[in-house]
Scaffold this motif. Structure first.
Motif, mmCIF file in Angstrom:
data_model
loop_
_atom_site.group_PDB
_atom_site.id
_atom_site.type_symbol
_atom_site.label_atom_id
_atom_site.label_comp_id
_atom_site.label_asym_id
_atom_site.label_seq_id
_atom_site.Cartn_x
_atom_site.Cartn_y
_atom_site.Cartn_z
ATOM 1 N N GLY A 166 -4.293 34.160 53.704
ATOM 2 C CA GLY A 166 -4.227 32.974 54.404
ATOM 3 C C GLY A 166 -4.044 31.921 53.477
ATOM 4 O O GLY A 166 -4.031 31.917 52.118
ATOM 5 N N SER A 167 -3.927 30.690 54.044
ATOM 6 C CA SER A 167 -3.783 29.480 52.992
ATOM 7 C C SER A 167 -5.003 28.583 53.053
ATOM 8 O O SER A 167 -4.938 27.533 52.478
ATOM 9 C CB SER A 167 -2.662 28.442 53.541
ATOM 10 N N THR A 168 -5.968 28.839 53.773
ATOM 11 C CA THR A 168 -7.091 28.102 53.747
ATOM 12 C C THR A 168 -8.610 28.916 53.266
ATOM 13 O O THR A 168 -9.628 28.341 53.726
ATOM 14 C CB THR A 168 -7.503 27.460 55.231
ATOM 15 N N GLY A 169 -8.472 30.211 52.501
ATOM 16 C CA GLY A 169 -9.492 30.891 52.570
ATOM 17 C C GLY A 169 -9.779 31.915 53.541
ATOM 18 O O GLY A 169 -10.729 32.543 53.407
ATOM 19 N N ARG A 170 -9.052 31.815 54.656
ATOM 20 C CA ARG A 170 -9.268 32.497 55.944
ATOM 21 C C ARG A 170 -8.173 33.415 55.854
ATOM 22 O O ARG A 170 -7.059 33.086 56.375
ATOM 23 C CB ARG A 170 -9.548 31.673 57.061
ATOM 24 N N PRO A 171 -8.508 34.784 55.557
ATOM 25 C CA PRO A 171 -7.233 35.684 55.682
ATOM 26 C C PRO A 171 -6.612 35.839 57.022
ATOM 27 O O PRO A 171 -7.576 35.662 58.215
ATOM 28 C CB PRO A 171 -7.799 36.940 55.399
ATOM 29 N N ASN A 172 -5.489 35.858 57.155
ATOM 30 C CA ASN A 172 -4.857 36.045 58.532
ATOM 31 C C ASN A 172 -4.987 37.410 58.991
ATOM 32 O O ASN A 172 -4.558 38.353 58.149
ATOM 33 C CB ASN A 172 -3.385 35.692 58.613
ATOM 34 N N CYS A 173 -5.392 37.574 60.292
ATOM 35 C CA CYS A 173 -5.879 39.114 60.888
ATOM 36 C C CYS A 173 -4.583 39.265 61.577
ATOM 37 O O CYS A 173 -4.435 38.838 62.718
ATOM 38 C CB CYS A 173 -6.857 38.681 61.863
ATOM 39 N N ILE A 174 -3.747 40.359 61.257
ATOM 40 C CA ILE A 174 -2.637 40.805 62.090
ATOM 41 C C ILE A 174 -3.128 41.756 63.040
ATOM 42 O O ILE A 174 -3.743 43.006 62.642
ATOM 43 C CB ILE A 174 -1.468 41.439 61.091
ATOM 44 N N GLU A 175 -2.730 41.662 64.578
ATOM 45 C CA GLU A 175 -3.133 42.661 65.476
ATOM 46 C C GLU A 175 -1.748 43.747 65.494
ATOM 47 O O GLU A 175 -0.485 43.202 65.455
ATOM 48 C CB GLU A 175 -3.307 42.099 66.829
ATOM 49 N N ARG A 340 13.551 43.076 62.036
ATOM 50 C CA ARG A 340 12.945 43.737 63.204
ATOM 51 C C ARG A 340 12.592 44.961 63.278
ATOM 52 O O ARG A 340 13.552 45.804 63.062
ATOM 53 C CB ARG A 340 14.097 43.301 64.403
ATOM 54 N N SER A 341 11.640 45.421 63.343
ATOM 55 C CA SER A 341 10.942 46.869 63.307
ATOM 56 C C SER A 341 10.288 47.321 64.254
ATOM 57 O O SER A 341 9.401 46.501 65.021
ATOM 58 C CB SER A 341 10.223 46.999 61.714
ATOM 59 N N GLU A 342 10.280 48.489 64.509
ATOM 60 C CA GLU A 342 9.384 49.240 65.646
ATOM 61 C C GLU A 342 7.791 49.261 64.847
ATOM 62 O O GLU A 342 6.908 49.350 65.876
ATOM 63 C CB GLU A 342 9.641 50.544 65.750
ATOM 64 N N SER A 343 7.698 48.832 63.979
ATOM 65 C CA SER A 343 6.230 48.702 63.399
ATOM 66 C C SER A 343 5.416 47.251 62.985
ATOM 67 O O SER A 343 4.635 47.157 62.368
ATOM 68 C CB SER A 343 6.018 49.688 62.046
ATOM 69 N N MET A 344 6.324 46.337 63.861
ATOM 70 C CA MET A 344 6.012 44.893 63.622
ATOM 71 C C MET A 344 4.639 44.583 64.273
ATOM 72 O O MET A 344 4.181 45.240 65.410
ATOM 73 C CB MET A 344 7.010 44.019 64.334
ATOM 74 N N GLY A 345 3.880 43.767 63.608
ATOM 75 C CA GLY A 345 2.561 43.128 64.106
ATOM 76 C C GLY A 345 2.824 42.628 65.463
ATOM 77 O O GLY A 345 3.904 42.059 65.525
ATOM 78 N N SER A 346 1.846 42.230 66.125
ATOM 79 C CA SER A 346 1.926 41.417 67.319
ATOM 80 C C SER A 346 1.914 39.925 67.317
ATOM 81 O O SER A 346 2.340 38.977 67.937
ATOM 82 C CB SER A 346 0.989 42.011 68.487
ATOM 83 N N ARG A 347 0.625 39.438 66.387
ATOM 84 C CA ARG A 347 0.412 38.114 66.048
ATOM 85 C C ARG A 347 -0.765 38.039 65.216
ATOM 86 O O ARG A 347 -1.308 39.233 64.560
ATOM 87 C CB ARG A 347 -0.220 37.422 67.460
ATOM 88 N N TYR A 348 -1.137 36.895 64.769
ATOM 89 C CA TYR A 348 -2.469 36.672 64.100
ATOM 90 C C TYR A 348 -3.570 36.398 64.945
ATOM 91 O O TYR A 348 -3.616 35.317 65.825
ATOM 92 C CB TYR A 348 -2.466 35.449 62.997
ATOM 93 N N LEU A 349 -4.492 37.129 65.067
ATOM 94 C CA LEU A 349 -5.704 36.929 66.093
ATOM 95 C C LEU A 349 -6.303 35.612 65.856
ATOM 96 O O LEU A 349 -6.780 35.072 66.789
ATOM 97 C CB LEU A 349 -6.506 38.068 65.855
ATOM 98 N N ASN A 350 -6.525 35.311 64.683
ATOM 99 C CA ASN A 350 -7.437 34.387 64.329
ATOM 100 C C ASN A 350 -6.668 32.829 63.799
ATOM 101 O O ASN A 350 -7.006 31.906 63.318
ATOM 102 C CB ASN A 350 -8.107 34.426 63.109
ATOM 103 N N ALA A 351 -5.150 32.885 64.029
ATOM 104 C CA ALA A 351 -4.285 31.680 63.535
ATOM 105 C C ALA A 351 -3.229 31.654 64.616
ATOM 106 O O ALA A 351 -2.119 31.888 64.612
ATOM 107 C CB ALA A 351 -3.536 32.062 62.391
ATOM 108 N N PRO A 352 -3.518 31.356 65.772
ATOM 109 C CA PRO A 352 -2.886 31.185 67.158
ATOM 110 C C PRO A 352 -1.519 30.282 66.718
ATOM 111 O O PRO A 352 -1.357 29.337 66.133
ATOM 112 C CB PRO A 352 -3.589 30.269 68.301
ATOM 113 N N GLY A 353 -0.182 30.994 67.103
ATOM 114 C CA GLY A 353 1.001 30.410 66.991
ATOM 115 C C GLY A 353 1.656 30.226 65.479
ATOM 116 O O GLY A 353 2.925 30.170 65.300
#
Length: 488
Positions: A166-175, A340-353
């Motif tokens: 992440g950019s703030t010391g909080r790693p982005n969590c990919i679902e 665009r891939s079949e293995s794409m993540g859904s979103r960042y759990l801890n960084a909405p949007g």
């Protein structure tokens, strides 16, 4: 209506995929490390027993969230499968994350349990040890301290979570949905010709996309064997691993191929048919010299954490990063590389949007890389963003700059990408200081807040930061400062 946690568990994809693979391949070797070897049947038995130990800690109305925070081992694989078999969601944290980032992960993602090495620095995160050894081998299971903030809800289809810087010391969590993880494994196995006869020597952390996508479920689907190293992956350790396992594939970051070339290490490569490199650019000179020394072609692989494995260079001639893998749509134009891939993540759990902002109107993910396609082969030319790629890990230099500026006695600081004496990309920083700070004290300050891979490899102290004509730091002059300092 959204599915309940029970429905999400019952419809989970990965437990069924692993159960089928483990049953089909029975007595074949599944995974080894320097201290242990497990057949597919033994791995199934251990993972099921470990899952039974996790089940009593389930959370009413939600799936158990289990962090894995350890280096590669057979025990790590057991812990990962146990979490899946227990109906939990594993969160694969980089073992290089320090206490600061680990505590942010635990808070942001609402972890319930942590599987970790017994000597790991987890006191800030854990409340009590629940089990040590036993079904989890050398690893420990601890309860995570409860946060006052309610955990963000997981998407119903989420089965695995991984992290990117992440950019703030909080790693982005990919679902990731189970469907996406299974597609990544199937498409990698199909696109690279992975078979039951393959023995994979994996030197990358299983929490990293390079190993997770190429060497875990992807290995188990066809019945291949996965061989893990332990400790710092030096050239000599690589050779010992290759010799002891008869590996046919080597999976590693570019820095390891560079180490082999520097040491002219040629032993152990007799049975290796393919060396796979990803995470950062591998210089042509290193690739050519590695192949000359070992006779093994290096196959470039391109992927991004959020979208999974994307390309593979089947010919291993070094001209580009290969063509799109099955299930991948790839575009490279003036807007950058979009996929665009079949293995794409859904979103960042801890960084909405934030994840959603990088998806274009056609559903393609903007990778932040620039490049072009030649006869379907991807060639990268640069980055559209500011991240620095060091050894396969993406680092935001602005984050590191801000941490340095907070240190006592620091007047200003600039972190930026530079080159080591071997021509490898590194993170460097020039710091303007008053009386007091030293390079060592600044490293200690960074280490208290950042994981080790984000601490600048080179720190140069000055009276003031050189600026350009409009008052901004001049990176060109900063690089000259470093070059002059290193030549003296």
């Amino acid at each position: 209506m959204p599915r309940t946690s029970g429905e999400a568990t019952m419809n989970a994809v990965l437990p069924h995929a692993f159960t089928d693979a483990l049953a089909r391949h029975g007595d074949r070797v599944a995974v080894t490390d320097p201290d242990a070897s497990l057949s597919y049947a033994e791995l199934a038995d251990r993972a099921r027993a470990a899952a039974a130990r996790l089940a009593p800690y389930g959370v009413a109305g939600d799936r158990l969230r289990i962090g894995l925070y350890a280096t590669n081992s057979t025990d790590y694989v057991v812990g990962y499968l146990a979490a899946l078999f227990a109906g939990a969601v594993p969160f694969l944290a980089d073992s290089a994350f320090g206490p600061f980032e680990l505590s942010r992960i635990a808070e942001d993602c609402g972890l319930d349990l942590l599987i970790h090495a017994p000597d790991a620095d987890v006191e800030q995160v854990t409340a009590e040890v629940l089990t040590a050894g036993g079904e989890f081998g050398a690893l420990t299971v601890s309860r995570v301290r409860r946060s006052a903030t309610p955990p963000p809800p997981l998407l119903p289809g989420t089965e695995v979570c991984r992290f990117t810087s992440g950019s703030t010391g909080r790693p982005n969590c990919i679902e990731f949905s189970g469907t996406a993880v299974l597609a990544a494994a199937r498409n990698w196995a199909e696109g690279t010709g992975l078979s039951a006869q393959d023995r994979i020597a994996c030197l990358a952390a299983l929490s990293n996309g390079l190993a997770f996508n190429t060497s875990l479920l992807a290995a188990f689907l066809p019945g291949a064997s996965l061989h893990l190293s332990r400790g710092l992956p030096t050239a000599s350790r690589i050779v010992r691993l290759l010799e002891s396992t008869g590996a046919t594939r080597l999976v590693a970051f570019p820095a390891l191929y560079e180490s082999i070339v520097r040491r002219s290490s040629t032993g152990g490569f007799t049975g290796v048919r393919a060396a796979i490199s990803s995470g950062a650019p591998l210089r042509d000179s290193v690739r050519e010299e590695f192949t000359r020394l070992t006779g093994v072609p290096v196959h470039n692989y391109y992927g991004v954490a959020e979208a999974g494995p994307l390309t593979y260079a089947a010919d291993g001639d070094g001209t580009g990063l290969g063509t799109a893998l099955p299930g991948v749509e790839l575009i490279a134009d003036e807007q950058g590389v979009r996929v665009r891939s079949e293995s794409m993540g859904s979103r960042y759990l801890n960084a909405p949007g934030v994840f959603e902002e990088r998806i274009d109107a056609e559903g393609r993910y903007l990778t932040g890389d620039q490049g072009h396609l030649v006869d379907g082969v991807l060639h990268l030319t640069g980055r559209t963003g500011r991240l620095v790629n060091v050894g396969g890990r993406k680092i935001d230099p602005i984050e590191v700059t801000e941490v340095l500026r907070e240190a006592a006695g620091v007047l200003d600081a600039v972190a930026f990408e530079a080159e080591s004496r071997h021509g490898e990309p590194i993170l460097a920083a020039v710091v303007a200081v008053g009386p007091g700070p030293t390079a060592q004290s600044l490293r200690s300050h960074c280490s208290a807040v950042l994981p080790s891979f984000k601490v600048p490899s080179v720190l140069h102290l000055v009276d003031r930061i050189p600026v350009n004509s409009i008052g901004k730091p001049s990176v060109e002059r900063l690089r000259r400062l470093l070059a002059d300092a290193q030549s003296n």
